[in-house]
Design a protein around this motif. Structure first.
Motif, PDB file in Angstrom:
ATOM      1  N   VAL A  97      -0.825  -3.134  -0.643  1.00 17.88           N
ATOM      2  CA  VAL A  97      -1.857  -2.909  -1.204  1.00 17.88           C
ATOM      3  C   VAL A  97      -2.588  -3.476  -2.433  1.00 17.88           C
ATOM      4  O   VAL A  97      -3.110  -3.430  -2.214  1.00 17.88           O
ATOM      5  CB  VAL A  97      -0.910  -1.393  -2.163  1.00 17.88           C
ATOM      6  CG1 VAL A  97      -2.339  -0.750  -2.951  1.00 17.88           C
ATOM      7  CG2 VAL A  97      -0.498  -0.750  -0.978  1.00 17.88           C
ATOM      8  N   ASP A  98      -1.151  -4.493  -2.710  1.00 13.77           N
ATOM      9  CA  ASP A  98      -1.562  -5.249  -4.055  1.00 13.77           C
ATOM     10  C   ASP A  98      -2.784  -6.306  -3.087  1.00 13.77           C
ATOM     11  O   ASP A  98      -3.623  -7.156  -3.057  1.00 13.77           O
ATOM     12  CB  ASP A  98      -0.446  -6.608  -4.678  1.00 13.77           C
ATOM     13  CG  ASP A  98      -0.570  -5.287  -5.963  1.00 13.77           C
ATOM     14  OD1 ASP A  98      -1.222  -4.543  -5.964  1.00 13.77           O
ATOM     15  OD2 ASP A  98       1.099  -5.535  -6.264  1.00 13.77           O
ATOM     16  N   ARG A 133      -4.018  -6.431  -0.347  1.00 14.64           N
ATOM     17  CA  ARG A 133      -5.180  -5.716   0.272  1.00 14.64           C
ATOM     18  C   ARG A 133      -6.364  -5.617  -0.916  1.00 14.64           C
ATOM     19  O   ARG A 133      -7.953  -5.627  -0.469  1.00 14.64           O
ATOM     20  CB  ARG A 133      -4.668  -4.378   1.026  1.00 14.64           C
ATOM     21  CG  ARG A 133      -6.188  -3.229   1.104  1.00 14.64           C
ATOM     22  CD  ARG A 133      -5.447  -2.336   1.949  1.00 14.64           C
ATOM     23  NE  ARG A 133      -7.283  -1.313   2.609  1.00 14.64           N
ATOM     24  CZ  ARG A 133      -7.190  -0.125   2.315  1.00 14.64           C
ATOM     25  NH1 ARG A 133      -6.636   0.525   1.360  1.00 14.64           N
ATOM     26  NH2 ARG A 133      -7.808   0.217   2.607  1.00 14.64           N
ATOM     27  N   LEU A 134      -5.943  -4.679  -2.329  1.00 13.96           N
ATOM     28  CA  LEU A 134      -6.655  -5.246  -3.381  1.00 13.96           C
ATOM     29  C   LEU A 134      -7.077  -6.380  -3.514  1.00 13.96           C
ATOM     30  O   LEU A 134      -8.443  -6.382  -3.947  1.00 13.96           O
ATOM     31  CB  LEU A 134      -5.882  -4.432  -5.044  1.00 13.96           C
ATOM     32  CG  LEU A 134      -6.067  -2.885  -4.309  1.00 13.96           C
ATOM     33  CD1 LEU A 134      -4.838  -2.214  -5.493  1.00 13.96           C
ATOM     34  CD2 LEU A 134      -7.264  -1.418  -4.616  1.00 13.96           C
ATOM     35  N   ASP A 135      -6.760  -7.416  -3.862  1.00 14.47           N
ATOM     36  CA  ASP A 135      -7.063  -8.700  -4.152  1.00 14.47           C
ATOM     37  C   ASP A 135      -7.708  -9.315  -2.833  1.00 14.47           C
ATOM     38  O   ASP A 135      -9.099  -9.820  -3.141  1.00 14.47           O
ATOM     39  CB  ASP A 135      -6.369  -9.740  -3.928  1.00 14.47           C
ATOM     40  CG  ASP A 135      -4.966  -9.882  -5.168  1.00 14.47           C
ATOM     41  OD1 ASP A 135      -5.288  -8.437  -6.339  1.00 14.47           O
ATOM     42  OD2 ASP A 135      -3.060 -10.198  -5.237  1.00 14.47           O
ATOM     43  N   ARG A 136      -7.782  -8.942  -1.624  1.00 14.83           N
ATOM     44  CA  ARG A 136      -8.881  -9.199  -0.660  1.00 14.83           C
ATOM     45  C   ARG A 136     -10.278  -7.973  -0.957  1.00 14.83           C
ATOM     46  O   ARG A 136     -11.211  -8.924  -0.625  1.00 14.83           O
ATOM     47  CB  ARG A 136      -8.151  -9.143   0.916  1.00 14.83           C
ATOM     48  CG  ARG A 136      -7.491  -9.842   1.229  1.00 14.83           C
ATOM     49  CD  ARG A 136      -7.173  -9.983   3.118  1.00 14.83           C
ATOM     50  NE  ARG A 136      -6.698  -8.404   3.128  1.00 14.83           N
ATOM     51  CZ  ARG A 136      -5.651  -8.210   2.886  1.00 14.83           C
ATOM     52  NH1 ARG A 136      -5.378  -8.669   2.791  1.00 14.83           N
ATOM     53  NH2 ARG A 136      -5.403  -6.033   3.203  1.00 14.83           N
ATOM     54  N   MET A 137      -9.992  -7.277  -1.074  1.00  9.14           N
ATOM     55  CA  MET A 137     -11.004  -5.918  -1.413  1.00  9.14           C
ATOM     56  C   MET A 137     -11.930  -6.408  -2.561  1.00  9.14           C
ATOM     57  O   MET A 137     -13.401  -6.954  -2.847  1.00  9.14           O
ATOM     58  CB  MET A 137     -10.714  -4.473  -1.924  1.00  9.14           C
ATOM     59  CG  MET A 137     -11.904  -4.136  -1.747  1.00  9.14           C
ATOM     60  SD  MET A 137     -11.498  -1.525  -2.449  1.00  9.14           S
ATOM     61  CE  MET A 137     -10.069  -2.047  -0.682  1.00  9.14           C
ATOM     62  N   GLU A 138     -11.271  -6.858  -3.772  1.00  7.56           N
ATOM     63  CA  GLU A 138     -11.703  -7.600  -4.802  1.00  7.56           C
ATOM     64  C   GLU A 138     -12.649  -8.646  -4.664  1.00  7.56           C
ATOM     65  O   GLU A 138     -13.376  -9.102  -5.555  1.00  7.56           O
ATOM     66  CB  GLU A 138     -10.367  -7.652  -6.269  1.00  7.56           C
ATOM     67  CG  GLU A 138     -10.890  -8.508  -7.039  1.00  7.56           C
ATOM     68  CD  GLU A 138     -10.493  -8.433  -8.837  1.00  7.56           C
ATOM     69  OE1 GLU A 138     -10.146  -8.747  -9.189  1.00  7.56           O
ATOM     70  OE2 GLU A 138      -9.007  -8.619  -8.348  1.00  7.56           O
ATOM     71  N   ARG A 179     -13.958  -9.704  -2.013  1.00  6.72           N
ATOM     72  CA  ARG A 179     -15.391  -9.014  -1.374  1.00  6.72           C
ATOM     73  C   ARG A 179     -16.180  -8.772  -2.611  1.00  6.72           C
ATOM     74  O   ARG A 179     -17.004  -9.276  -1.852  1.00  6.72           O
ATOM     75  CB  ARG A 179     -14.921  -8.035  -0.265  1.00  6.72           C
ATOM     76  CG  ARG A 179     -14.014  -9.046   0.967  1.00  6.72           C
ATOM     77  CD  ARG A 179     -14.569  -7.649   2.146  1.00  6.72           C
ATOM     78  NE  ARG A 179     -13.761  -6.473   1.942  1.00  6.72           N
ATOM     79  CZ  ARG A 179     -12.871  -6.291   2.780  1.00  6.72           C
ATOM     80  NH1 ARG A 179     -12.362  -7.301   2.243  1.00  6.72           N
ATOM     81  NH2 ARG A 179     -12.931  -4.926   1.936  1.00  6.72           N
ATOM     82  N   SER A 203     -16.557  -9.130  -5.374  1.00  2.35           N
ATOM     83  CA  SER A 203     -16.642 -10.252  -6.811  1.00  2.35           C
ATOM     84  C   SER A 203     -17.686 -11.023  -5.988  1.00  2.35           C
ATOM     85  O   SER A 203     -19.083 -11.265  -6.077  1.00  2.35           O
ATOM     86  CB  SER A 203     -15.546 -10.893  -7.142  1.00  2.35           C
ATOM     87  OG  SER A 203     -15.726 -12.076  -7.899  1.00  2.35           O
TER      88      SER A 203
END
Length: 126
Positions: free
Chosen positions: A70-71, A73-78, A80, A82
């Motif tokens: 999850v971390d 995935r959230l890093d990748r989402m952040e 994108r 950003s």
């Protein structure tokens, strides 16, 4: 009489010491057997407890792996989001600069027209 009583006391003492020694051996034997049985039970209990803790540790490891996923995935989402926000900010900055330049240009023209009108009014006296 004293000698005979003395021998009786000595014999009684010896007899009682023998009985206490026999009783002590029996009690020690029973405690040894009890200790051996309890150690066996504690060993079994320890093994069972260790298996249960190993199972719980494995479950915690699974949860940690899920949190790590999850971390990530959230890093990748952040990243994108950003990048998209940076793009929007650049566009907004460009539009702001264009609007500011138009505003400045129109302000200069407005002042020129205002100055011309004042000159005309002065010349005509109105």
């Amino acid at each position: 009489m004293i000698r005979r009583a003395r021998m009786t006391i000595d014999r009684l003492k010896k007899r009682m010491d023998g009985r206490f020694t026999a009783l002590e051996r029996r009690v020690n034997g029973r405690f040894t057997e009890l200790e051996r049985r309890m150690n066996g039970r504690f060993t079994k209990l320890e093994r069972r407890t260790n298996r249960r803790f190993a199972s719980v540790d494995a479950r915690f490891d699974d949860v940690d792996a899920r949190f790590a996923a999850v971390d990530a995935r959230l890093d990748r989402m952040e990243a994108r989001i950003s990048a998209r926000l940076d793009s929007v900010i650049e566009k907004l900055d460009t539009h702001f600069l264009i609007n500011k330049n138009h505003f400045d240009h129109h302000t200069v023209i407005l002042h020129e027209h205002d100055d011309r009108l004042k000159d005309l009014e002065r010349q005509t006296g109105t």
